[in-house]
Design an enzyme around this catalytic site. Sequence first.
Site, short mmCIF file in Angstrom:
data_model
loop_
_atom_site.label_atom_id
_atom_site.label_comp_id
_atom_site.label_asym_id
_atom_site.label_seq_id
_atom_site.Cartn_x
_atom_site.Cartn_y
_atom_site.Cartn_z
N GLU A 209 -11.70 -69.97 -38.95
CA GLU A 209 -11.51 -68.81 -39.82
C GLU A 209 -12.28 -69.04 -41.11
O GLU A 209 -12.89 -70.09 -41.30
CB GLU A 209 -10.02 -68.59 -40.10
N HIS A 248 -3.20 -67.97 -46.36
CA HIS A 248 -2.87 -69.30 -46.85
C HIS A 248 -4.08 -69.91 -47.54
O HIS A 248 -5.18 -69.38 -47.49
CB HIS A 248 -2.35 -70.20 -45.73
#
Length: 292
Positions: A209, A248
């Site tokens: 990611e 996050h």
Amino acid sequence: MAILVNADTKVLIQGMTGRAGTFYADQTMRYGTNVVAGVRPGRGATRHLGLPIYDTVKDAVRETGANASLVIVPAPKAADAIIEAIEAGIGTIVCVTERVPQHDMGRVKRALQGSKTVLIGPNSQGILTPGQCKIGVMPTKDATAGGVGIVSRSASLTSEILARCSAARLGQSTTVGVGGDALHGVGFVECLKLFRDDPETEAVVLIGEIGGREEEKAAEYLCGTDYGKPVIALVVGRHAPEGRRMGHAGTLSVLGALSAEHKISRLKSAGVLVAKNADHVVDTVLTALDRK
């Protein structure tokens, strides 16, 4: 075979007597993982879920021979728990705790230097060798044994890709969730090396990611070695806005971290087969195995 954990792994759980510790300890034991003890300071010489509780990791290791630990300890104390396990000689530590302070992780990184410990996490889903050992909070319902190694930065995508692989009869050797925090233990490169040396892992899936540099490091490593096994990658976050936190700390695309498109380009240049999206991962793995 598998990497890091198998049916012979002896697991202790730090924080086992708490609410979360009790829940996940019970799940871990029900899966068949060889859990041998719990650790909770001040609760030594008692029992919980039928297992002995020790005041320290050192005591638990001496009495049970434990060689792996699951850390389910609140964030302010998680680093101390990890360091205690490192100093006790634990070989594999999984920390599922979220929001461990970054300056605390600096202490953990220093403690890891020169040790023989492999840390997975924090903020990790854990590690799973189907039918043998689960350490962490990773779902097991869809896991099947086989020759595909999976290493992932995303918990939700791990579950999805694992389920799709199993549905296509692509079982897994081991699945590793490296954790979503910016500072963490084992990463893509370390897992790639372990999967390379595992004779029963036929292909490796990387789930990446935006943010961080795991994908770039993996590309650099693969460019410099004859890996010998197909590597398939899925990199998500192509449409995420720059500089904005997406879920996050690990996905914060700042401080020189490349965009998803740049990560994909780097991986392709290293010979990695990159899936367009989650729907294409299984077909890409099957194609890679056919080519092999």
